[in-house]
Design a protein around this motif. Sequence first.
Motif, PDB file in Angstrom:
ATOM      1  N   ASN A 265      19.912  69.260  94.754  1.00  0.00           N
ATOM      2  CA  ASN A 265      19.414  70.407  95.506  1.00  0.00           C
ATOM      3  C   ASN A 265      17.975  70.772  95.157  1.00  0.00           C
ATOM      4  N   VAL A 266      17.434  70.219  94.058  1.00  0.00           N
ATOM      5  CA  VAL A 266      16.083  70.628  93.653  1.00  0.00           C
ATOM      6  C   VAL A 266      15.121  69.443  93.689  1.00  0.00           C
ATOM      7  N   LEU A 267      13.959  69.662  94.277  1.00  0.00           N
ATOM      8  CA  LEU A 267      12.932  68.642  94.446  1.00  0.00           C
ATOM      9  C   LEU A 267      11.671  69.105  93.717  1.00  0.00           C
ATOM     10  N   GLY A 268      10.922  68.146  93.182  1.00  0.00           N
ATOM     11  CA  GLY A 268       9.728  68.531  92.452  1.00  0.00           C
ATOM     12  C   GLY A 268       8.590  67.542  92.604  1.00  0.00           C
ATOM     13  N   LEU A 269       7.367  68.050  92.519  1.00  0.00           N
ATOM     14  CA  LEU A 269       6.153  67.236  92.461  1.00  0.00           C
ATOM     15  C   LEU A 269       5.402  67.649  91.208  1.00  0.00           C
ATOM     16  N   GLU A 270       4.986  66.673  90.405  1.00  0.00           N
ATOM     17  CA  GLU A 270       4.269  66.992  89.167  1.00  0.00           C
ATOM     18  C   GLU A 270       3.354  65.842  88.790  1.00  0.00           C
ATOM     19  N   LEU A 271       2.090  66.161  88.557  1.00  0.00           N
ATOM     20  CA  LEU A 271       1.092  65.146  88.254  1.00  0.00           C
ATOM     21  C   LEU A 271       1.199  64.629  86.825  1.00  0.00           C
ATOM     22  N   ASP A 272       1.573  65.491  85.887  1.00  0.00           N
ATOM     23  CA  ASP A 272       1.634  65.113  84.473  1.00  0.00           C
ATOM     24  C   ASP A 272       2.918  64.329  84.203  1.00  0.00           C
ATOM     25  N   PRO A 273       2.827  63.073  83.739  1.00  0.00           N
ATOM     26  CA  PRO A 273       4.053  62.288  83.525  1.00  0.00           C
ATOM     27  C   PRO A 273       4.958  62.860  82.441  1.00  0.00           C
ATOM     28  N   TYR A 274       4.369  63.470  81.384  1.00  0.00           N
ATOM     29  CA  TYR A 274       5.194  64.110  80.353  1.00  0.00           C
ATOM     30  C   TYR A 274       6.065  65.187  80.991  1.00  0.00           C
ATOM     31  N   ALA A 275       5.403  66.062  81.755  1.00  0.00           N
ATOM     32  CA  ALA A 275       6.111  67.185  82.353  1.00  0.00           C
ATOM     33  C   ALA A 275       7.162  66.707  83.345  1.00  0.00           C
ATOM     34  N   ALA A 276       6.841  65.712  84.160  1.00  0.00           N
ATOM     35  CA  ALA A 276       7.781  65.234  85.175  1.00  0.00           C
ATOM     36  C   ALA A 276       9.069  64.722  84.532  1.00  0.00           C
ATOM     37  N   GLU A 277       8.937  63.963  83.459  1.00  0.00           N
ATOM     38  CA  GLU A 277      10.140  63.454  82.801  1.00  0.00           C
ATOM     39  C   GLU A 277      10.918  64.583  82.137  1.00  0.00           C
ATOM     40  N   LEU A 278      10.202  65.525  81.522  1.00  0.00           N
ATOM     41  CA  LEU A 278      10.887  66.661  80.916  1.00  0.00           C
ATOM     42  C   LEU A 278      11.575  67.520  81.970  1.00  0.00           C
TER      43      LEU A 278
END
Length: 990
Positions: A409-422
């Motif tokens: 149900n939740v979608l995300g966009l994040e440029l920082d690879p550390y943050a995206a994996e976390l």
Amino acid sequence: MTPAQFIQKWTNNDLNERAGAQLHFADLCELLGVEKPYDPENYCFERGASKTSGGEGWADVWKRDHFAWENKKPGRDLKAALKQLTDYALNLDNPPLLIVCDRESIEIHTAFTGYPHEVHRIRLQDLLDEKPRQILRWVFTEPEKLRPIKSTAAITEEAAGKFGDIAEAMRARDLPATEVAHFLIQCLFCMFAEDEGLLPRKLFTTLLEKNLAKPERVTDRLTALFKAMQKGGDYGDDEIRWFNGGLFKNIAIPALNSDDVFRLHQAALLDWRAIDPTIFGTLFERGLDPKKRSQLGAHYTDRASIMRIINPVIVEPLAAQWQSTRSDIAEQLAKSKKHNDAAYKKAQKTFQHYLEMLRNFRVLDPACGSGNFLFLALKALKDLEHRANIEAADLGLQRQVGIEVSPANVLGLELDPYAAELARVTVWIGEIQWMQANGYPLNERPLLKPLDHIQNTDALIDLDGKATAWPACDAIVGNPPFLGGSKKSGELGRAYFDALNRLYDAQVPGGADLVCYWFHKAREQIAAGQCLRAGLVSTQSIRNGSNRKVLDAIVADAPIFNAWSDEPWVNEGAAVRVSLVCFGIEPTVGWVERSDTHHQIDAAMGIAPAGLHPSYACLDGQPVARINADLTVGGDESSCDLTLAKPLAENAGVAFQGPEKNGAFDITGTQAREWLKQPNPHAQPNSLVLKPRLNGQDVTSRYTDGWIIDFGCHLSQDEAALFELPFAFVEMHVKPERDKNKDKNRKKYWWRFGRTGEDMRIAIKDLPRYIASPETAKHRTFVWLNGAILPDKKLIVIARADDTTFGIVHSRLHEVWSLAQGSIHGDGVEGGRPRYTPTTTFATFPFPAGLTPADTIHGTVSDGELVLPKLSEQYPKAAIQHARAIAAAAARLNTLRENWLNPPEWVTRIPEVVAGFPDRIIPKPEHAAALKKRTLTNLYNERPSWLARAHEKLDLAVAQAYGWDDYTPVMSDEEILRRLLVLNLARSHG
């Protein structure tokens, strides 16, 4: 009753469950010396017995703000009893203790918000000891004594700190930061999985403990474990579940040493079940990302702040939709004569439609960071489904077996690879915790569903250099990056900055803050039918200046239905002030009539209070008719939409920002006075290019005797070089930096200021003095500056020398207008400083008729001690009288203020070495310390009675010039703004 008597009576007691429950509890009260249930509203048996479906209550015993208690017959499943209490915790006002008992043992489960779950088990025989009996007394009298010592936040901070130390030590050995971070994220999930029982008990901890001095073996063992978790399978004698999800797809364990293993082991000893998903990702990102390491220990955004966006955008409309659905179900069931007839089936289908809507509801965070918004959005959806399940069962429907809202149900966009994996791990951990806490089965085969829809990508520009396409969704939430418009090019790089302008220039001004691009794209999604609602965090400055163009478009296309104009927030570890803005398609489902119990449930979930219909806007927690683009109230007769105000022609060419030097042109007063005595080859004095210089700090505090070398707007290099000493200084200190400047003009004309301010210089050229105000300041004050002084870019100059204009701009009327029209500079925890600009604040201000800047001229005439504008003889006599009254009040204010700032008894005035420059003000030695404290800021902080009265007299004189004979100091700011806006609109459309 003694402990022995109680134990004897209830050992192998054969009373059935219903008969024994209340008697057992009453006996326990006698044993402990506490009151028995006596109050249906606060402490009673069978709480909720009158629920919709009838039958037994939600809890066998309930005490408000203390506990909910479920009694079972010996041998019954206490887990099922706990599940019942958990299901109905909202209905029971979320008591801090949930207690289940089968007469042979009592389990006390703590449920304090923000604290980990702990269990106290007391067996029947234990009651012989005083300690267990005291714990039970606290249940009845002081439940707070059972609150766990460490909060989930404290445990999460400790865990993040330990991982930060491990990451720093590994990176110090030049191990790749990304490799280290990925490995440690895998480890932390293993620690959590171990403590949640998803891995065999103590498997990960024991692996480390047995190999503390054998890092190579740890590497081999962890590689094998991660491979087993990847697809499921055997690890030694243990069978490992199939985790999948992509977390263990890449296995590349960096070179470990014994210290790494020891630190990992110490971290594994923590209780990882208790980590808080709402802050987990943020804190771990700080530890794992070397760029954010310094933020460890800094503030973080709390759950309540994030819910100010999640609630209006997601929870409130969906909860309102459920209440409407619930009413339909109740109406259909009232027509049902027997189970499974047509009416019942219709009710069941209505319920399933609501669940299907929740299952398909998608939330996008296009700047998801490490996932705190995503987790809270997911939790909100799961809470809504859980609540619907329980209430549907209460109505008599067949409840859903599992829970279908999931990380999908939740979608995300994040440029920082550390943050995206976390972010992915945050959502996984939060999902597992929620399912475990609410008694629902976890996913199997695999346990972790892939979260590829949380993408590591740029939210604005894709790899092809085009505008990034955001996925379709129902709601957009998030906290986009803060970066001021003037800093974008330097921080983002020129190529990216130019690409932004190329792709978005038509909708987002080039000078707008970076956060505005997220607001624009969210509006586009809504306009294209790809989203219903959005709620985003921004700097306060989004309300003003070029930023507001984005909110203007939003108000036109997707109304703002909820906003907080000035709220504390945490950004990159720093406490700041922000605006929270929710906009889009307004919810159309109203709030149905609710019972007191449901109102309490709503309050517990943070849902809007009864009586507030979602179609009403809500500003700063209060219902309003409409919210304007500057986040003020609109839509009724008393409201005032200042976004409609326009620049006025009569104010043009009067207010300016001071010149911007862009180089080391500053010199000390001592140096300037020495150079002023020196001759030049062309026999021209250095006083032509050396000037006293004041900035905003000099005005609000005390002048620091700063001077500046100013070669003006047109001096050629050859002409400037004839001023020998000043030119040599600039050549040495300015030219080297200008040679590197990317601006061609600044590089070519290196001896001049970067922005010379020629328009301002022309405007004040013949004035003996002019009005100045700091661009940003706590208090909006205006001062007189000698015409020989060169203002800094942090000063706003008003090119008038008459006391009347000075009085008008220093009146409360202009101050109120400037505060409402100006932006906020800076976002510190105490709030930013109001910003004054020549455009939004001065250019739009409607001066009194006959006394506008167009009615005054640069030349002035003395009238006793006053300096009046030179008004034409054809002006009405009343305008001249008002001009004199304002001028007198303004001159009096300025005299009193100057006498306080520089008491004649405390200072000595020394003529400057060159005529025409203002005198130097030197403190007498015995008064030097006291004089330092005499600043405009301190004066207006204290606002002594004499100052307040002087301002009141000035305000009255200005109000009378407008013809406001009803003006008094108690007139509201809103009324002042409303009247001024009427004048602005009449003139701008006139």
